[in-house]
Design an enzyme around this catalytic site. Structure first.
Site, mmCIF file in Angstrom:
data_model
loop_
_atom_site.group_PDB
_atom_site.id
_atom_site.type_symbol
_atom_site.label_atom_id
_atom_site.label_comp_id
_atom_site.label_asym_id
_atom_site.label_seq_id
_atom_site.Cartn_x
_atom_site.Cartn_y
_atom_site.Cartn_z
ATOM 1 C CG ASP A 68 -1.623 -1.419 1.284
ATOM 2 O OD1 ASP A 68 -2.647 -1.525 0.717
ATOM 3 O OD2 ASP A 68 -1.161 -2.068 2.284
ATOM 4 C CG HIS B 4 -3.215 -5.285 3.558
ATOM 5 N ND1 HIS B 4 -2.813 -4.361 2.501
ATOM 6 C CD2 HIS B 4 -3.344 -6.428 2.930
ATOM 7 C CE1 HIS B 4 -2.937 -5.000 1.452
ATOM 8 N NE2 HIS B 4 -3.039 -6.217 1.334
HETATM 9 P P1 NAD Z 1 -1.539 -18.543 -4.002
HETATM 10 O O1 NAD Z 1 -2.796 -19.252 -3.946
HETATM 11 O O2 NAD Z 1 -1.100 -18.316 -5.507
HETATM 12 O O3 NAD Z 1 -0.420 -19.101 -3.109
HETATM 13 C C1 NAD Z 1 -0.659 -19.578 -1.831
HETATM 14 C C2 NAD Z 1 0.123 -20.845 -1.317
HETATM 15 O O4 NAD Z 1 -0.065 -20.987 -0.045
HETATM 16 C C3 NAD Z 1 -0.397 -22.135 -2.340
HETATM 17 O O5 NAD Z 1 0.283 -22.512 -2.934
HETATM 18 C C4 NAD Z 1 -1.350 -22.919 -1.188
HETATM 19 O O6 NAD Z 1 -0.846 -24.283 -1.375
HETATM 20 C C5 NAD Z 1 -0.213 -22.344 -0.039
HETATM 21 N N1 NAD Z 1 -0.716 -22.660 1.431
HETATM 22 C C6 NAD Z 1 -1.868 -22.731 1.612
HETATM 23 N N2 NAD Z 1 -2.068 -23.121 3.043
HETATM 24 C C7 NAD Z 1 -0.587 -23.264 3.346
HETATM 25 C C8 NAD Z 1 -0.124 -23.734 4.742
HETATM 26 N N3 NAD Z 1 -0.963 -24.044 5.840
HETATM 27 N N4 NAD Z 1 1.292 -23.908 4.740
HETATM 28 C C9 NAD Z 1 1.937 -23.552 3.847
HETATM 29 N N5 NAD Z 1 1.525 -23.441 2.572
HETATM 30 C C10 NAD Z 1 0.152 -23.230 2.306
HETATM 31 O O7 NAD Z 1 -1.584 -17.025 -3.241
HETATM 32 P P2 NAD Z 1 -0.713 -15.763 -3.789
HETATM 33 O O8 NAD Z 1 -1.178 -14.997 -4.525
HETATM 34 O O9 NAD Z 1 0.741 -16.198 -3.255
HETATM 35 O O10 NAD Z 1 -1.111 -15.096 -2.159
HETATM 36 C C11 NAD Z 1 -0.587 -15.369 -0.889
HETATM 37 C C12 NAD Z 1 -1.529 -14.582 0.335
HETATM 38 O O11 NAD Z 1 -0.793 -13.521 0.285
HETATM 39 C C13 NAD Z 1 -3.033 -14.452 0.139
HETATM 40 O O12 NAD Z 1 -3.728 -14.534 1.364
HETATM 41 C C14 NAD Z 1 -3.234 -13.111 -0.483
HETATM 42 O O13 NAD Z 1 -4.292 -12.651 -0.275
HETATM 43 C C15 NAD Z 1 -1.951 -12.290 0.222
HETATM 44 N N6 NAD Z 1 -1.636 -11.146 -0.217
HETATM 45 C C16 NAD Z 1 -1.281 -10.294 0.587
HETATM 46 C C17 NAD Z 1 -0.709 -8.793 0.201
HETATM 47 C C18 NAD Z 1 -0.286 -7.789 1.095
HETATM 48 O O14 NAD Z 1 -0.177 -6.770 0.749
HETATM 49 N N7 NAD Z 1 -0.214 -8.038 2.377
HETATM 50 C C19 NAD Z 1 -0.577 -8.744 -1.080
HETATM 51 C C20 NAD Z 1 -0.907 -9.879 -2.163
HETATM 52 C C21 NAD Z 1 -1.379 -10.922 -1.459
HETATM 53 C C1 LMR Z 2 -3.170 -6.745 -2.515
HETATM 54 O O1 LMR Z 2 -3.200 -5.477 -1.650
HETATM 55 O O2 LMR Z 2 -2.936 -6.741 -3.558
HETATM 56 C C2 LMR Z 2 -3.627 -8.125 -1.767
HETATM 57 O O3 LMR Z 2 -3.953 -7.892 -0.576
HETATM 58 C C3 LMR Z 2 -4.438 -8.907 -2.604
HETATM 59 C C4 LMR Z 2 -5.780 -8.495 -2.230
HETATM 60 O O4 LMR Z 2 -6.563 -9.398 -2.024
HETATM 61 O O5 LMR Z 2 -6.063 -7.492 -2.538
#
Ligand code: NAD
Ligand code: LMR
Length: 324
Positions: A158, A186
């Site tokens: 962000d 967030h």
């Molecule tokens: P994704 O689905 O591509 O990958 C997530 C991975 O986590 C998968 O491969 C899944 O098998 C694995 N997983 C699930 N449970 C698990 C566990 N108990 N132990 C280990 N691995 C496990 O998702 P992504 O796009 O890589 O996003 C991951 C997370 O990050 C999501 O919750 C997403 O919303 C979040 N995210 C946060 C931000 C932020 O700014 N804070 C930004 C983008 C995404």
């Molecule tokens: C983001 O800010 O891009 C991530 O937290 C993914 C989402 O769910 O928005």
């Protein structure tokens, strides 16, 4: 030189697919520091995980000493120095991040316990998986032997979005923008604060008008994650990995003089924000420690938005109180 142990969860997912290669290339710790990657994935992703490891090996990264893959958090976090908690379900179109709370919260209580048992006591733990703030709170509560200051939830994406949008509006490079802050969750209620921001050393709000700030900039930053999902069909990945790297790099090496970053940490009551929630503040990092920037003037416009996002975090905490 002793290798740094970096644990990454959700290692076969989208974000990790960007992050792991940059870590191994030295983008976090520099060109001299060897590392061991300790990757956690669930069993059902074993093939995809094996493919990623194959690709990591095929890069022949000189700094990558070893790659360990496991479905057991106690193995993944053993002696870890730096930890990226990414593994969690992402939201799809039309969902709010807090809709993920019930699906993801259990992951973080289990992983908090494992970190408490086996990680280095001063390991730095960054929670990325959503809803990141409340997942971080769960992790902290389940790791009582670790210092809560070792944990943060990521609002750096962000923060970077805010930097980039302001720079573009002012026709200035990002490097000329300083002291942007993200307060709170967030989520859609986050408060991107430009009252202390500067562009080329001049107050940001002398470059842009209040109407743009309130009705364009703030909602754009708040909705950016959903916009990426709408356009890509998947949530942000490369920019999230980049933000995770930026966050951890600044935490380890310190923030640049005269500037700050945003990160969500366990509230200590600063700025009148309730304790025992993980709330994003403007932060500086020094000697490996994150500290809340103190003494900023908060006007009524900011205060009401800071309270709104605090309220949402209190509600999220209430929803998972059994895990604390
Ligand atoms: P994704 O689905 O591509 O990958 C997530 C991975 O986590 C998968 O491969 C899944 O098998 C694995 N997983 C699930 N449970 C698990 C566990 N108990 N132990 C280990 N691995 C496990 O998702 P992504 O796009 O890589 O996003 C991951 C997370 O990050 C999501 O919750 C997403 O919303 C979040 N995210 C946060 C931000 C932020 O700014 N804070 C930004 C983008 C995404
Ligand atoms: C983001 O800010 O891009 C991530 O937290 C993914 C989402 O769910 O928005």
């Amino acid at each position: 030189m002793k290798a740094t142990r970096i644990a990454v969860t959700g290692a076969a997912g989208q974000i990790s697919y960007s992050l792991l290669f940059r870590l191994a290339a030295g983008d976090l710790l520099g060109p001299e520091q060897p590392m061991i990657l300790q990757l956690l994935e669930i069993e059902t992703m074993a093939d995809a995980m094996a493919g990623v490891v194959m690709e990591l090996k095929d890069c022949a990264f000189p700094l990558l000493q070893e790659v360990l893959v496991t479905a057991d958090p106690y193995q993944a976090f053993a002696d870890a120095d730096l930890v990226f908690l990414i593994g969690a379900r992402p939201r799809g179109p039309g969902m709010k991040r807090k809709d993920l709370l019930s699906a993801n919260a259990g992951i973080f209580s289990e992983q908090g316990k494992a970190l408490n048992e086996v990680a280095q006591k001063d390991a730095k733990v960054l929670v990325v998986g959503n809803p990141a703030n409340t997942n971080a709170l769960i992790t902290i509560h389940n790791a009582p032997d670790m210092n809560p200051q070792n944990f943060a939830a990521m609002t750096r994406l962000d923060h970077n979005r805010a930097l980039s949008l302001l720079a573009e509006k002012c026709h200035s490079p990002v490097m000329d923008v300083r002291r942007v802050s993200i307060w709170g969750n967030h989520s859609l209620t986050q408060f991107p604060d430009l009252f202390h921001a500067q562009v080329k050393g001049k107050p940001a709000l002398e470059w842009v008008d209040m109407d743009w700030y309130e009705n364009d900039f703030i909602p754009t930053v708040q909705n950016r994650g959903a916009e990426v999902i709408r356009l890509r069909g998947k949530s942000s990945a490369a920019s999230a990995a980049n933000a995770a790297l930026d966050h951890m790099r600044d935490w380890v090496f310190g923030t640049p003089a005269g500037d700050w970053i945003s990160a969500a940490v366990l509230s200590d009551g600063s700025y009148g924000i309730a304790g025992d929630i993980v709330y994003s503040f403007p932060m500086i990092a020094e000697n490996g420690l994150l500290q809340i920037v103190q003494g900023l003037d908060i006007n009524d416009f900011s205060r009401s938005r800071m309270k709104r996002t605090e309220q949402e975090l209190l509600e999220e905490r209430d929803a998972i109180k059994d895990l604390l």
